[in-house]
Motif scaffolding. Structure first.
Motif, PDB file in Angstrom:
ATOM      1  N   LYS A  88     -48.790  -3.467  11.927  1.00  0.00           N
ATOM      2  CA  LYS A  88     -49.522  -2.226  12.465  1.00  0.00           C
ATOM      3  C   LYS A  88     -50.600  -2.427  13.647  1.00  0.00           C
ATOM      4  O   LYS A  88     -50.818  -1.723  14.735  1.00  0.00           O
ATOM      5  CB  LYS A  88     -50.217  -1.412  11.524  1.00  0.00           C
ATOM      6  N   ASP A  89     -51.338  -3.480  13.561  1.00  0.00           N
ATOM      7  CA  ASP A  89     -52.436  -3.961  14.628  1.00  0.00           C
ATOM      8  C   ASP A  89     -51.668  -4.395  15.926  1.00  0.00           C
ATOM      9  O   ASP A  89     -52.093  -4.061  17.189  1.00  0.00           O
ATOM     10  CB  ASP A  89     -53.237  -5.008  14.101  1.00  0.00           C
ATOM     11  N   LEU A  90     -50.618  -5.063  15.741  1.00  0.00           N
ATOM     12  CA  LEU A  90     -49.568  -5.446  16.813  1.00  0.00           C
ATOM     13  C   LEU A  90     -49.089  -4.333  17.567  1.00  0.00           C
ATOM     14  O   LEU A  90     -49.016  -4.295  18.969  1.00  0.00           O
ATOM     15  CB  LEU A  90     -48.449  -6.528  16.381  1.00  0.00           C
ATOM     16  N   ALA A  91     -48.406  -3.328  16.773  1.00  0.00           N
ATOM     17  CA  ALA A  91     -48.128  -2.161  17.257  1.00  0.00           C
ATOM     18  C   ALA A  91     -48.812  -1.644  18.202  1.00  0.00           C
ATOM     19  O   ALA A  91     -48.615  -0.880  19.032  1.00  0.00           O
ATOM     20  CB  ALA A  91     -47.348  -1.309  16.283  1.00  0.00           C
ATOM     21  N   SER A  92     -50.120  -1.423  17.617  1.00  0.00           N
ATOM     22  CA  SER A  92     -51.321  -0.576  18.245  1.00  0.00           C
ATOM     23  C   SER A  92     -51.522  -1.147  19.574  1.00  0.00           C
ATOM     24  O   SER A  92     -51.398  -0.491  20.744  1.00  0.00           O
ATOM     25  CB  SER A  92     -52.436  -0.571  17.536  1.00  0.00           C
ATOM     26  N   ARG A  93     -51.626  -2.514  19.750  1.00  0.00           N
ATOM     27  CA  ARG A  93     -51.947  -3.319  20.972  1.00  0.00           C
ATOM     28  C   ARG A  93     -50.759  -3.133  21.881  1.00  0.00           C
ATOM     29  O   ARG A  93     -51.181  -3.158  23.087  1.00  0.00           O
ATOM     30  CB  ARG A  93     -52.194  -4.740  20.555  1.00  0.00           C
ATOM     31  N   ILE A  94     -49.501  -3.164  21.355  1.00  0.00           N
ATOM     32  CA  ILE A  94     -48.460  -2.948  22.618  1.00  0.00           C
ATOM     33  C   ILE A  94     -48.596  -1.524  22.880  1.00  0.00           C
ATOM     34  O   ILE A  94     -48.302  -1.459  24.297  1.00  0.00           O
ATOM     35  CB  ILE A  94     -47.048  -3.131  21.639  1.00  0.00           C
ATOM     36  N   GLN A  95     -48.872  -0.622  22.171  1.00  0.00           N
ATOM     37  CA  GLN A  95     -49.091   0.978  22.891  1.00  0.00           C
ATOM     38  C   GLN A  95     -50.036   0.637  23.902  1.00  0.00           C
ATOM     39  O   GLN A  95     -49.900   1.349  24.862  1.00  0.00           O
ATOM     40  CB  GLN A  95     -49.261   1.892  21.725  1.00  0.00           C
ATOM     41  N   LYS A  96     -51.267   0.296  23.361  1.00  0.00           N
ATOM     42  CA  LYS A  96     -52.361   0.335  24.527  1.00  0.00           C
ATOM     43  C   LYS A  96     -52.162  -0.484  25.685  1.00  0.00           C
ATOM     44  O   LYS A  96     -52.701   0.090  26.792  1.00  0.00           O
ATOM     45  CB  LYS A  96     -53.632  -0.237  23.869  1.00  0.00           C
ATOM     46  N   ALA A  97     -51.375  -1.541  25.575  1.00  0.00           N
ATOM     47  CA  ALA A  97     -50.960  -2.330  26.985  1.00  0.00           C
ATOM     48  C   ALA A  97     -50.079  -1.503  27.790  1.00  0.00           C
ATOM     49  O   ALA A  97     -50.169  -1.767  28.962  1.00  0.00           O
ATOM     50  CB  ALA A  97     -50.252  -3.765  26.619  1.00  0.00           C
ATOM     51  N   GLN A  98     -48.980  -1.013  27.138  1.00  0.00           N
ATOM     52  CA  GLN A  98     -47.636  -0.797  27.819  1.00  0.00           C
ATOM     53  C   GLN A  98     -47.623   0.583  28.535  1.00  0.00           C
ATOM     54  O   GLN A  98     -47.117   0.995  29.637  1.00  0.00           O
ATOM     55  CB  GLN A  98     -46.345  -0.858  27.062  1.00  0.00           C
ATOM     56  N   ASP A  99     -48.317   1.694  27.799  1.00  0.00           N
ATOM     57  CA  ASP A  99     -48.517   2.927  28.196  1.00  0.00           C
ATOM     58  C   ASP A  99     -49.143   2.954  29.598  1.00  0.00           C
ATOM     59  O   ASP A  99     -48.533   3.774  30.574  1.00  0.00           O
ATOM     60  CB  ASP A  99     -49.203   3.810  27.145  1.00  0.00           C
ATOM     61  N   PRO A 100     -50.310   2.477  29.796  1.00  0.00           N
ATOM     62  CA  PRO A 100     -50.711   2.554  31.197  1.00  0.00           C
ATOM     63  C   PRO A 100     -49.996   1.801  32.299  1.00  0.00           C
ATOM     64  O   PRO A 100     -49.909   2.241  33.158  1.00  0.00           O
ATOM     65  CB  PRO A 100     -52.137   1.870  30.910  1.00  0.00           C
TER      66      PRO A 100
END
Length: 214
Positions: A88-100
């Motif tokens: 879950k933590d990894l998935a959250s970090r992926i979202q924060k990096a790739q959306d911008p």
């Protein structure tokens, strides 16, 4: 005459005060604490001053946008389906990096007068993925419809394993695309983003392999 000079001086000072206030407001508008990839999409003038671009830069942005979008789709599933806090933590970090990054690349394409891939599409312009209904897409690391359906239906530890396996392959594809941009691209910010993707996603690949016990 002295009254006239006084009125003129006051008018000039008032104009300068308004100008200074507007300048401070403009400078303060971007101080939200998010820098780097989280910056707003660049304006056309900002893009033009960053240097010329070539066809590879366009292909990189047009390919990486749908690639990132699929990673976000996969990452969003983890919040409700993963059993591992690490996943879950990894998935959250992926979202924060790739959306911008998606917003930034969309800004480049708009400034260049190029097509921005539409949300919901998984292909780059000129590529036909209609034959990939069950397996993998022709774009490096992209999952096919059947892959995504399996991930959506999974939960718990099964989801964790499937997510990590698929995301590892997805990241490997992104690294390949970014490496090509580093070698053949011309636009400085695009090459810089490609370098960030290679560094960050290679690190996440190693992290996911450890979580898989590889």
């Amino acid at each position: 005459m002295s009254n006239t000079r006084t009125r003129v001086r006051r008018a000039v000072l008032a104009a300068l005060a308004v100008s200074a206030a507007l300048t401070l407001a403009a400078c303060g508008g971007g101080s939200g604490g998010h820098e780097g990839h989280a910056a707003a999409a660049p304006t056309a003038s900002a893009v033009s001053t960053a240097g010329a671009h070539n066809a590879q830069d366009v292909a990189f942005a047009q390919g990486m946008i749908p690639h990132h979008r699929q990673a976000l789709d996969m990452a969003r599933l983890a919040a409700g389906k993963a059993s591992s806090a690490q996943v879950k933590d990894l998935a959250s970090r992926i979202q924060k990096a790739q959306d911008p990054e998606i917003r930034t690349m969309s800004g480049w394409l708009e400034a260049w007068g190029e097509d921005v891939p539409q949300a919901g599409g998984s292909s780059m312009p000129g590529m036909d993925h209609s034959a990939h209904t069950g397996g993998h897409s022709a774009m490096p690391g992209m999952m096919g419809d059947e892959d995504m359906e399996k991930l959506e239906k999974a939960s718990g530890k099964d989801f964790d394993t499937m997510f990590l396996t698929m995301m590892t392959e997805h990241h490997q594809g992104a690294v390949r695309m970014a490496t090509t941009e580093q070698a053949k691209g011309r636009y400085g910010p695009a090459k810089a983003m490609a370098g960030d993707i290679v560094t960050a996603q290679n690190a996440e690949i190693q992290e996911m392999r450890k979580l898989l016990g590889q």
